[in-house]
Design a protein around this motif. Structure first.
Motif: not given
Ligand code: SAH
Ligand code: SF4
Ligand code: F3S
Length: 440
Positions: A156, A158, A161, A235, A262, A272-274
């Motif tokens: 991923k 995020c 991170c 996730h 989050q 956040m590009q979650r």
């Protein structure tokens, strides 16, 4: 030179388990472990860079090691700061001889040979390995609960991170090697396994059977002798319904899921590009709330992500009220090198982050007091994990991962046993109970 080593570890369970593997490898290579830097010839420092000023802290600690230790020692920096800072560590801390990230630990035996040969600079920083650090030599710290890695790295990205940069791309272990290790652990007397990965849900068996995570989880739950199986971290994007079905079907799979959200704001989640919305997250919560056994749900929250408005923050608070988490970890957003959020506009001042995290923690504390009080009168099975001699209590943990303590009697030895305990008192973070005498 006598081969003694000291190791110090920071960070998540993956790092703790990596250190267990490093220790196992060192012991198998003829080193012996000592408890202080002073006694050691080799000093290993396994680092974490997830938040705060991790790099400065590492250099400060390396400096202290050097001063306390005197000359003639070999210093090695492992883990996420090692991977992130690379050879810069040699420039800033010239007494260091080895810098290696977790994706290179499969080469640890060769690196040790180079160190012993007196090499002044040894590095393991490439991500070219596609194997997981799957070693026969692991020295586990806990006699009852064993960590077991199923997948390493993270694919991923995020925006906040560092992990994808410090642990490299995802590599899954074969299901066969996971099950073999699980059976070995059962034979060695372990009754609890915690499956580990930065994102266990994206596990994909590289062997031809191609199992997904839910299938692997079910199979691990069937290992004879294994009474509790946990897994972390999940996730939300890859968290699928069959995982809940597996938990429903097998009581050995613990009824606890850590599902980091989050933020409760879809806008912030996108920044956040979650890769999920608030609604998609809530759908996963629904699956859990509808499970046959009550599933404890825990999470991670970041407050003060760049651009987080008061409305976004309130969305997070509303989410806490809706989900009613059994417990959570809250963090102030912390700027990390290499990440997408590093240069985002709208960075939130430190005092505001502090204000927001305090509100989250207070709100959550009230929720936990209510949830835990509702458990008074219930009988829960605990695994006895420790003893608090000062309080005269055994420390137990329920399948839901709640601490449930109860009075100890002089001379009794209950460590590692499973017992029914009735809850009599509840605090925000733990329960107290009394042993239920089995009816004969
Ligand atoms: N793989 C796990 C996360 C590992 S890091 C997952 O995706 O859930 C553990 C937690 O640290 C994250 O869930 C997040 O809440 C927090 N975290 C990570 N980077 C952070 C940062 N830059 N600032 C503040 N908290 C951070
Ligand atoms: Fe970090 Fe996101 Fe990967 Fe978790 S899923 S390790 S938060 S990049
Ligand atoms: Fe820290 Fe690396 Fe774990 S940054 S949290 S030790 S993956």
């Amino acid at each position: 030179m006598q081969k003694t080593f000291y190791i110090e570890t920071f960070g998540c369970q993956m790092n703790a388990h990596d250190s267990e593997k490093v220790v196992g490898t060192l012991l198998a290579t003829g080193y012996s472990q000592v408890e202080t830097v002073e006694e050691a010839n080799y000093v290993f420092y396994n680092t974490c860079s997830i938040r705060d000023k991790a790099e400065q802290k590492v250099f400060h600690r390396l400096d202290t090691f050097k001063k306390a230790a005197g000359g003639g020692k070999v210093f090695a920096v492992l883990g996420c700061v090692a991977q992130q800072e690379g050879e810069k560590i040699f420039a800033k801390a010239p007494h260091v001889s080895l810098v290696a990230g977790s994706a290179s630990y499969t080469k640890l035996p060769q690196m040790l040979v180079q160190l012993e040969a007196g090499n002044r600079r040894v590095t393991g920083l490439s991500f070219d390995t596609d194997e997981a650090f799957d070693t026969p030599y692991t020295r586990r710290d806990n006699p009852h609960r064993a960590y077991l890695t199923i997948i390493e790295g993270c694919d991923k990205s995020c925006a906040y991170c560092v992990v994808p940069f410090t642990r490299g791309p995802e590599r899954s272990r074969t299901s066969q090697s996971v099950l073999e290790e699980g059976r070995r652990l059962a034979a060695d007397g372990y009754t609890e396994i915690q499956l580990l990965g930065q994102n266990v849900n994206s596990y994909r068996d590289p062997s031809p059977v191609g199992w997904d995570f839910a299938t692997l989880l079910s199979k691990v739950g069937e290992i004879p002798g294994m009474r509790r199986v946990r897994f972390t971290t999940s996730h939300p994007r890859d968290f699928v319904k069959p995982i809940i079905d597996a938990i429903d079907e097998n009581p050995n799979l613990c009824n606890h899921v850590h599902l980091p959200v989050q933020s409760g704001s879809t806008r912030v989640l996108a920044a956040m590009q979650r890769l999920y919305t608030r609604d998609q997250y809530m759908q996963r919560i629904e699956w859990m709330k509808n499970a046959r056994r009550p599933i404890a749900i825990t999470t991670d929250i970041i407050v003060g992500f760049p651009g987080e408005t008061e409305t976004d923050f309130e969305d997070t608070l509303k989410l806490l009220d809706e989900v009613r988490y059994d417990s959570l970890f809250a963090f102030k957003y912390s700027v990390r090198p290499n990440t997408a959020a590093l240069t985002m506009p709208g960075q939130i001042p430190e005092e505001e982050k502090t204000r927001r995290i305090q509100i989250v923690l207070e709100r959550q504390r009230a929720i936990q007091i209510r949830l835990n009080s509702d458990l008074i009168g219930n009988v829960e099975e605990v695994l006895v994990e420790g003893q608090n001699k000062a309080l005269g209590q055994w420390i137990g943990r329920t399948s839901q991962h709640r601490p449930l303590n109860f009075a100890s009697q002089p001379g009794e030895s209950l460590l590692g046993t499973y017992l029914p305990v009735r809850v009599t008192r509840a605090g925000p973070n733990s329960l107290v109970g009394e042993r239920v005498t089995p009816v004969v």
